[in-house]
Design a protein around this motif. Structure first.
Motif: not given
Length: 102
Positions: A86-102
């Motif tokens: 239930g955590g949403h801390g990954y939304l604050k991580d730039w590396l996760w966003w880079a993977g999503l946008l790739t």
């Protein structure tokens, strides 16, 4: 039969088609057949474009999965709540966003 008009710069010719059943041995090759080098080049060019796109998209998809996974692992190392819990801390991580946008 059908009439066909052919025009060049100084001549005009009218031909009459009598029959369409012509043996292949009698047909003259004018360089526009499917076995010409231009047609073969176009066919192989399309193949290589498709192959390149397939390899490139595979690279992007693999990179996306790896970057998102690394982002989630960094969150666990920091002691954040896992996304499955239930955590949403990954939304604050730039590396996760880079993977999503790739």
């Amino acid at each position: 039969g059908s009439l066909i008009t052919l025009s060049c710069l100084s001549h005009r010719v009218v031909c009459q088609v009598i029959s369409s059943a012509v043996p292949a041995e009698l047909v003259q090759d004018n360089g526009t057949s499917d076995s010409s080098w231009i047609t073969r080049l176009e066919n192989s060019y399309g193949f290589y474009i498709g192959l390149g796109l397939a390899v490139f998209s595979s690279f992007l998809i693999g990179s996306s999965v790896i970057l998102k996974k690394k982002g989630l692992l960094r969150l666990v190392e920091k002691g954040g709540t896992r996304a499955g819990d239930g955590g949403h801390g990954y939304l604050k991580d730039w590396l996760w966003w880079a993977g999503l946008l790739t």
